[in-house]
Design a protein around this motif. Structure first.
Motif, PDB file in Angstrom:
ATOM      1  N   TYR A 167      -3.380  13.813  -1.720  1.00  0.00           N
ATOM      2  CA  TYR A 167      -2.659  12.549  -1.580  1.00  0.00           C
ATOM      3  C   TYR A 167      -2.255  12.347  -0.120  1.00  0.00           C
ATOM      4  O   TYR A 167      -1.689  13.245   0.518  1.00  0.00           O
ATOM      5  CB  TYR A 167      -1.416  12.536  -2.475  1.00  0.00           C
ATOM      6  CG  TYR A 167      -1.732  12.367  -3.939  1.00  0.00           C
ATOM      7  CD1 TYR A 167      -1.756  11.107  -4.522  1.00  0.00           C
ATOM      8  CD2 TYR A 167      -1.993  13.471  -4.751  1.00  0.00           C
ATOM      9  CE1 TYR A 167      -2.034  10.941  -5.876  1.00  0.00           C
ATOM     10  CE2 TYR A 167      -2.280  13.314  -6.106  1.00  0.00           C
ATOM     11  CZ  TYR A 167      -2.300  12.043  -6.653  1.00  0.00           C
ATOM     12  OH  TYR A 167      -2.585  11.887  -7.997  1.00  0.00           O
ATOM     13  N   TYR A 168      -2.532  11.132   0.411  1.00  0.00           N
ATOM     14  CA  TYR A 168      -2.242  10.822   1.800  1.00  0.00           C
ATOM     15  C   TYR A 168      -1.323   9.602   1.881  1.00  0.00           C
ATOM     16  O   TYR A 168      -1.385   8.686   1.039  1.00  0.00           O
ATOM     17  CB  TYR A 168      -3.534  10.524   2.564  1.00  0.00           C
ATOM     18  CG  TYR A 168      -4.450  11.720   2.692  1.00  0.00           C
ATOM     19  CD1 TYR A 168      -4.383  12.564   3.798  1.00  0.00           C
ATOM     20  CD2 TYR A 168      -5.385  12.003   1.694  1.00  0.00           C
ATOM     21  CE1 TYR A 168      -5.228  13.658   3.916  1.00  0.00           C
ATOM     22  CE2 TYR A 168      -6.226  13.102   1.796  1.00  0.00           C
ATOM     23  CZ  TYR A 168      -6.155  13.926   2.915  1.00  0.00           C
ATOM     24  OH  TYR A 168      -6.981  15.022   3.020  1.00  0.00           O
ATOM     25  N   SER A 169      -0.504   9.580   2.919  1.00  0.00           N
ATOM     26  CA  SER A 169       0.367   8.436   3.179  1.00  0.00           C
ATOM     27  C   SER A 169      -0.464   7.293   3.751  1.00  0.00           C
ATOM     28  O   SER A 169      -1.616   7.493   4.155  1.00  0.00           O
ATOM     29  CB  SER A 169       1.459   8.831   4.167  1.00  0.00           C
ATOM     30  OG  SER A 169       0.880   9.056   5.449  1.00  0.00           O
ATOM     31  N   PRO A 170       0.086   6.075   3.826  1.00  0.00           N
ATOM     32  CA  PRO A 170      -0.651   4.950   4.425  1.00  0.00           C
ATOM     33  C   PRO A 170      -1.082   5.209   5.865  1.00  0.00           C
ATOM     34  O   PRO A 170      -2.050   4.607   6.339  1.00  0.00           O
ATOM     35  CB  PRO A 170       0.347   3.793   4.335  1.00  0.00           C
ATOM     36  CG  PRO A 170       1.212   4.130   3.177  1.00  0.00           C
ATOM     37  CD  PRO A 170       1.363   5.625   3.226  1.00  0.00           C
ATOM     38  N   THR A 171      -0.388   6.114   6.553  1.00  0.00           N
ATOM     39  CA  THR A 171      -0.752   6.425   7.938  1.00  0.00           C
ATOM     40  C   THR A 171      -1.770   7.550   8.033  1.00  0.00           C
ATOM     41  O   THR A 171      -2.180   7.925   9.137  1.00  0.00           O
ATOM     42  CB  THR A 171       0.504   6.799   8.736  1.00  0.00           C
ATOM     43  OG1 THR A 171       1.143   7.935   8.118  1.00  0.00           O
ATOM     44  CG2 THR A 171       1.475   5.629   8.791  1.00  0.00           C
ATOM     45  N   GLY A 172      -2.176   8.125   6.876  1.00  0.00           N
ATOM     46  CA  GLY A 172      -3.199   9.160   6.883  1.00  0.00           C
ATOM     47  C   GLY A 172      -2.680  10.578   6.873  1.00  0.00           C
ATOM     48  O   GLY A 172      -3.472  11.526   6.995  1.00  0.00           O
ATOM     49  N   ASN A 173      -1.373  10.767   6.717  1.00  0.00           N
ATOM     50  CA  ASN A 173      -0.805  12.117   6.675  1.00  0.00           C
ATOM     51  C   ASN A 173      -0.898  12.689   5.261  1.00  0.00           C
ATOM     52  O   ASN A 173      -0.667  11.980   4.282  1.00  0.00           O
ATOM     53  CB  ASN A 173       0.660  12.101   7.128  1.00  0.00           C
ATOM     54  CG  ASN A 173       0.802  11.660   8.573  1.00  0.00           C
ATOM     55  OD1 ASN A 173       0.015  12.050   9.439  1.00  0.00           O
ATOM     56  ND2 ASN A 173       1.811  10.815   8.850  1.00  0.00           N
ATOM     57  N   LEU A 174      -1.244  13.976   5.154  1.00  0.00           N
ATOM     58  CA  LEU A 174      -1.326  14.638   3.850  1.00  0.00           C
ATOM     59  C   LEU A 174       0.067  14.788   3.263  1.00  0.00           C
ATOM     60  O   LEU A 174       0.952  15.401   3.866  1.00  0.00           O
ATOM     61  CB  LEU A 174      -1.983  16.020   3.986  1.00  0.00           C
ATOM     62  CG  LEU A 174      -2.118  16.817   2.683  1.00  0.00           C
ATOM     63  CD1 LEU A 174      -3.041  16.116   1.696  1.00  0.00           C
ATOM     64  CD2 LEU A 174      -2.627  18.231   2.973  1.00  0.00           C
ATOM     65  N   LEU A 175       0.280  14.207   2.079  1.00  0.00           N
ATOM     66  CA  LEU A 175       1.566  14.307   1.401  1.00  0.00           C
ATOM     67  C   LEU A 175       1.650  15.570   0.556  1.00  0.00           C
ATOM     68  O   LEU A 175       2.588  16.359   0.676  1.00  0.00           O
ATOM     69  CB  LEU A 175       1.781  13.073   0.518  1.00  0.00           C
ATOM     70  CG  LEU A 175       1.827  11.707   1.237  1.00  0.00           C
ATOM     71  CD1 LEU A 175       1.917  10.575   0.223  1.00  0.00           C
ATOM     72  CD2 LEU A 175       3.023  11.659   2.190  1.00  0.00           C
ATOM     73  N   TYR A 176       0.654  15.780  -0.302  1.00  0.00           N
ATOM     74  CA  TYR A 176       0.622  16.977  -1.135  1.00  0.00           C
ATOM     75  C   TYR A 176      -0.773  17.123  -1.729  1.00  0.00           C
ATOM     76  O   TYR A 176      -1.593  16.207  -1.670  1.00  0.00           O
ATOM     77  CB  TYR A 176       1.685  16.929  -2.235  1.00  0.00           C
ATOM     78  CG  TYR A 176       1.640  15.708  -3.119  1.00  0.00           C
ATOM     79  CD1 TYR A 176       0.931  15.723  -4.318  1.00  0.00           C
ATOM     80  CD2 TYR A 176       2.333  14.546  -2.765  1.00  0.00           C
ATOM     81  CE1 TYR A 176       0.884  14.609  -5.131  1.00  0.00           C
ATOM     82  CE2 TYR A 176       2.293  13.422  -3.581  1.00  0.00           C
ATOM     83  CZ  TYR A 176       1.567  13.455  -4.760  1.00  0.00           C
ATOM     84  OH  TYR A 176       1.535  12.352  -5.570  1.00  0.00           O
TER      85      TYR A 176
ATOM     86  N   TYR B 217       0.859  -1.192   0.000  1.00  0.00           N
ATOM     87  CA  TYR B 217       0.000   0.000   0.000  1.00  0.00           C
ATOM     88  C   TYR B 217       0.893   1.239   0.000  1.00  0.00           C
ATOM     89  O   TYR B 217       1.638   1.488   0.943  1.00  0.00           O
ATOM     90  CB  TYR B 217      -0.894  -0.036   1.236  1.00  0.00           C
ATOM     91  CG  TYR B 217      -1.859   1.122   1.373  1.00  0.00           C
ATOM     92  CD1 TYR B 217      -2.372   1.780   0.272  1.00  0.00           C
ATOM     93  CD2 TYR B 217      -2.264   1.554   2.644  1.00  0.00           C
ATOM     94  CE1 TYR B 217      -3.257   2.829   0.398  1.00  0.00           C
ATOM     95  CE2 TYR B 217      -3.156   2.615   2.789  1.00  0.00           C
ATOM     96  CZ  TYR B 217      -3.650   3.236   1.666  1.00  0.00           C
ATOM     97  OH  TYR B 217      -4.540   4.289   1.803  1.00  0.00           O
ATOM     98  N   VAL B 218       0.792   2.050  -1.078  1.00  0.00           N
ATOM     99  CA  VAL B 218       1.707   3.174  -1.266  1.00  0.00           C
ATOM    100  C   VAL B 218       1.106   4.477  -0.768  1.00  0.00           C
ATOM    101  O   VAL B 218       1.714   5.198   0.040  1.00  0.00           O
ATOM    102  CB  VAL B 218       2.107   3.301  -2.751  1.00  0.00           C
ATOM    103  CG1 VAL B 218       3.020   4.502  -2.971  1.00  0.00           C
ATOM    104  CG2 VAL B 218       2.764   2.020  -3.234  1.00  0.00           C
ATOM    105  N   LYS B 219      -0.105   4.801  -1.213  1.00  0.00           N
ATOM    106  CA  LYS B 219      -0.737   6.061  -0.817  1.00  0.00           C
ATOM    107  C   LYS B 219      -2.207   6.028  -1.198  1.00  0.00           C
ATOM    108  O   LYS B 219      -2.681   5.103  -1.868  1.00  0.00           O
ATOM    109  CB  LYS B 219      -0.040   7.256  -1.467  1.00  0.00           C
ATOM    110  CG  LYS B 219       0.022   7.198  -2.984  1.00  0.00           C
ATOM    111  CD  LYS B 219       0.873   8.336  -3.541  1.00  0.00           C
ATOM    112  CE  LYS B 219       1.086   8.163  -5.054  1.00  0.00           C
ATOM    113  NZ  LYS B 219       1.945   9.235  -5.610  1.00  0.00           N
ATOM    114  N   GLN B 220      -2.922   7.078  -0.771  1.00  0.00           N
ATOM    115  CA  GLN B 220      -4.340   7.199  -1.073  1.00  0.00           C
ATOM    116  C   GLN B 220      -4.608   8.556  -1.727  1.00  0.00           C
ATOM    117  O   GLN B 220      -4.065   9.584  -1.292  1.00  0.00           O
ATOM    118  CB  GLN B 220      -5.190   7.063   0.180  1.00  0.00           C
ATOM    119  CG  GLN B 220      -6.698   7.110  -0.092  1.00  0.00           C
ATOM    120  CD  GLN B 220      -7.531   7.106   1.172  1.00  0.00           C
ATOM    121  OE1 GLN B 220      -7.338   7.946   2.043  1.00  0.00           O
ATOM    122  NE2 GLN B 220      -8.444   6.150   1.284  1.00  0.00           N
TER     123      GLN B 220
END
Length: 811
Positions: A405-414, A351-354
């Motif tokens: 875009y969010y990381s697998p942990t739910g943090n906003l990437l960009y 799982y890379v991102k959401q």
């Protein structure tokens, strides 16, 4: 889906079994129906009832020569009744006491002229004619509260797929006409326009698979003509319709018509509207390169639309008529999309991102047509029709697309936010003339048409940075397209003798077109200007053989063309969403189709058709790899296509209180071609059925019921998408009120909630699997009321000159 299949098969078996109940009859009744002038009366209803209890024994329809036969009739006393619109009902008492009983009828025209009689008869729901199948919408309970696109999906042999493309018996390339003029719009805009037309405003839907040379050559699967209601009554009259639809959310529709007619003038007007929110669920599973995308979307379409029509016919004398007509459609809608996409690394499943994406697309569409018409008709059979038309389409589309875009942990990437503006202006000018005369012991028709179309499309793309719109010149453009089509045709129809009939025709169409792309950054590309000039000939013909009193054979041939929609020719690339790009194709060629059909008609109403089609330069939407993480969509001439099919359709007069209709079709489709080195050589078997049952519960109290259903087996779209079986069935009740001038209709659509699609595509470097479901299961309530004079006069049959051009605009 299994429940639906079992139910549909059971209902068909029940219908057919009830229509063919075994008995011990010994004799046969036959005869011929003629009018007082000696002409055969075809398609009249012949009903046989027992004298003892008036129960219906059997009913048939007279064939094209006026002949009828009732076989396997038990000896006894009967009442034989003949009925047909425009003639007095005729009844004879007969006694069957031998192997053969003959009963001929001479039908007498109604004692009053057609222009004066009060018509109380009801049209059959489905009419099977020699050249077309007619779905009489105003006779259907379950059709009430639907829009035109929904009605098409319920018409015999018609399929509306997940992208709202319309096909007939598995064949794409169908052209949609409204009141005889082709709608020149692309799929999106055409679907939006059809959704804005309410069933209350529709009289009938005509399906013509092999049009003659008189029609424009566009449409390889033939023509579907949506015939709107028009005034046929003397004096002042009108009708009011109100509808309520309850799905996930409530919706409303309504219309009112006001008309006046006398011997010199006919004035007609109609206005209607729709209001409501329509929900849709879309799931898309995508594998591309080394990435897997699992997307789940929830979309809402907010619709507000108004339709209006006004016109006048002036009857100068018994031979000359002039008329004007204006129609307009105003559609204000907003599409809201909300999707979550989980992105994985395909080789390991990591799982890379959401991606959480939102899309807001407010838009407005205005479609208007203005027609002037002259008609001459004399007693010798000569008719002249001249039409001049101007049509316009104005579309204003916008889109706001935030992508998070969010990381697998739910943090906003960009975050990436886009905005675009896509206005479209289309102007269509046409003039045509048609002449018919009695010549060479037959009917000779000839005519000409000229059409000029200009479209202007603008695409402005913006990045939204810190709340400010920054125009991206390299992604913005304008596209101007001009097209002139000149056409002429000749058509000849003659009954050679009592058994043979012939129709031959030839149409020539000469096309001149030019498309010019202007990029906002001033750069040039190889396809930014494309000019074309070509001349095509489209022969057509039909040969009819009346084998005997029961059997007729009809062999037809036609050549057809499908020109690209105006928007599909725009060669610029635009971003539909974060994962999907689309580009037009300036070099897209027309596709050409040769159609051959052999139809057997039994007893004047059971039609069995064997057909073959060959499509050259078959055009479809192709999915390809734009880059590592996106899908590229473009309309391409992919392959050749061959179709071999069989279709059986027949009304079933089962009992005096029960009428039915069944249509079953199947075909084999074969695609062969190549795209970017990938060979396409695929074959598919498609099939489907349609069924309608109408029940008179109480004629005295005005109670009627209807059960209708359809089922399509595994189908194919575009040569690469395979769609799983789907179908549905509806039930409805109707009650006459207010002394027969009003009616209440209640229905439930898609009772088993099976009307959803699932499709897969594995072509061009990308694997896609999608599932979509909308508010197909609804409760609908409709009230209608007629007021004013009900004395009927035969309506003037008018078609405008925009038959071909209006259908190539993407709505």
């Amino acid at each position: 889906m299994r429940k639906l299949i079992v139910l549909v098969i059971g209902l068909i078996a029940w219908t057919l079994t009830s229509a063919q109940t075994a008995n011990t009859e010994k004799g046969k009744i036959s005869g011929k129906l003629t009018s007082t002038d000696g002409k055969a009366v075809a398609a009249a209803t012949v009903s046989l009832q027992k004298t003892a209890d008036n129960s219906l024994v059997k009913a048939v329809v007279s064939n094209t020569t006026g002949q009828y036969e009732l076989e396997s009739i038990a000896y006894g006393d009967y009442s034989l009744e003949i009925s047909y619109v425009g003639f007095e009902k005729s009844v004879k008492k007969i006694k069957v006491e031998s192997k053969q009983t003959t009963a001929d009828f001479t039908l007498i025209a109604s004692s009053k002229a057609l222009g004066e009689v009060v018509v109380k008869s009801k049209k059959p729901l489905i009419e099977v004619k020699a050249d077309k199948t007619v779905f009489n919408v105003e006779s259907s309970i379950n059709a009430q509260g639907s829009n035109a696109l929904e009605l098409l999906s319920k018409s015999p042999g018609v399929l509306v797929d997940n992208n709202e493309n319309i096909s007939v018996k598995g064949k794409t390339g169908t052209k949609i006409y409204v009141d005889g003029k082709m709608m020149q719009l692309d799929n999106k805009d055409l679907a939006a326009y059809l959704k804005s037309i309410n069933s209350n405003d529709i009289e009938a839907i005509e399906m013509i698979t092999n049009p003659s040379a008189k029609y424009d050559a566009s449409g390889n699967a033939g023509i579907i003509n949506i015939r709107l209601k028009k005034n046929k009554k003397y004096g002042t009259n009108g009708n009011l319709n109100l509808g309520y639809v309850q799905g996930i959310t409530p919706k409303a529709n309504g219309s009112v018509a006001l008309n006046y007619r006398d011997k010199k003038i006919n004035l007609f007007s109609n206005v209607g509207g729709n209001l409501g929110n329509y929900n849709e669920r879309l799931d898309l599973y995508r594998i591309q390169s080394d990435s897997l995308f699992d997307q789940h979307s929830r979309n809402v379409y907010k619709d507000k639309s108004v339709n209006a029509k006004v016109g006048a016919d002036l009857f100068l004398d018994s031979k000359n008529t002039i008329g004007v007509m204006a129609t307009a459609n105003f559609n204000d809608n907003t599409w809201l999309g909300n999707s979550n996409t989980n992105i994985y690394y395909q080789p390991t499943g990591e799982y890379v991102k959401q991606l959480k994406a939102f899309n807001t697309i407010p838009g407005s569409r205005t479609n208007a047509n203005f027609n002037g018409n002259y008609r001459y008709a004399d007693t010798s059979g000569k008719t002249i029709n001249v039409d001049a038309d101007y049509g316009l389409f104005r579309g204003a589309g916008r889109s706001y697309q935030p992508n998070n875009y969010y990381s697998p942990t739910g943090n906003l990437l960009y975050q990436l936010i886009y905005r675009n503006s896509t206005p479209t202006d289309i102007d269509i000018y046409t003039i045509k003339a048609d002449v018919e005369i009695n010549k060479w012991k037959g009917k000779l028709g000839y005519g000409a048409k000229a059409a000029y179309v200009r479209t202007k499309n603008t695409f402005d793309f913006y990045n939204v940075i810190d709340g400010n719109d920054v125009k991206q010149l390299g992604k913005s453009n304008s596209f101007d397209y001009k097209e002139n089509v000149n056409a002429a045709y000749i058509n000849y129809n003659r009954q050679l003798n009592a058994k043979w009939g012939l129709q031959v025709g030839l149409r020539a169409e000469q096309t001149n077109s030019e498309g010019v792309l202007t990029r906002a950054d001033g750069q040039h590309q190889t396809d930014d200007k494309v000019k074309r000039n070509y001349l095509d000939f489209f022969p057509s013909g039909a040969l009819t053989w009346t084998v005997d009193k029961k059997n007729t054979l009809n062999l037809t041939y036609s050549r057809r063309i499908d020109r690209p929609t105006y928007q599909d020719l725009n060669p610029f690339e635009n971003k539909l969403d974060e994962l999907t790009y689309q580009k037009g194709n300036a070099f897209l060629k027309p596709q050409y189709t040769d159609n051959v059909e052999l139809t057997h008609t039994f007893m004047g109403f059971i039609n069995t058709t064997l057909n073959y089609s060959h499509v050259k330069d078959y055009s479809t939407m192709i999915t390809d790899t734009a880059n590592k993480n996106a899908t590229f969509i473009q309309q391409r001439n992919l392959a050749s296509q061959q179709i071999v099919g069989l279709n059986i359709g027949s009304p079933l007069p089962i009992a005096k209180w029960w009428n039915g209709y069944v249509n079953v079709w199947g075909n084999r489709q074969m695609f062969k071609g190549e795209f970017n080195g990938t060979k396409l050589n695929r074959s598919y078997t498609l099939y489907g059925l349609y069924m309608q049952n109408n029940f008179t519960i109480s004629q005295k109290k005005g109670f009627n019921a209807e059960i209708s259903g359809w089922y399509n087996g595994k189908s194919v779209w575009g040569g690469t998408w395979v769609v799983k079986p789907m179908g549905g069935f509806d039930v409805g009740l109707q009650k006459a009120i207010l002394k027969g001038k009003g009616s209440l209709k209640a229905s439930v659509t898609d009772v088993l909630f099976t009307q959803y699609w699932t499709a897969t595509n594995d072509f061009g470097g990308v694997y896609l699997k999608g599932t979509g479901k909308n508010e197909s299961r609804t409760f609908r309530l409709n009230f209608s009321y007629r007021f004013g004079n009900n004395n009927v006069k035969a309506a003037r049959d008018r078609k405008t000159g925009l038959e071909s051009e209006a259908g190539r605009i993407k709505r």
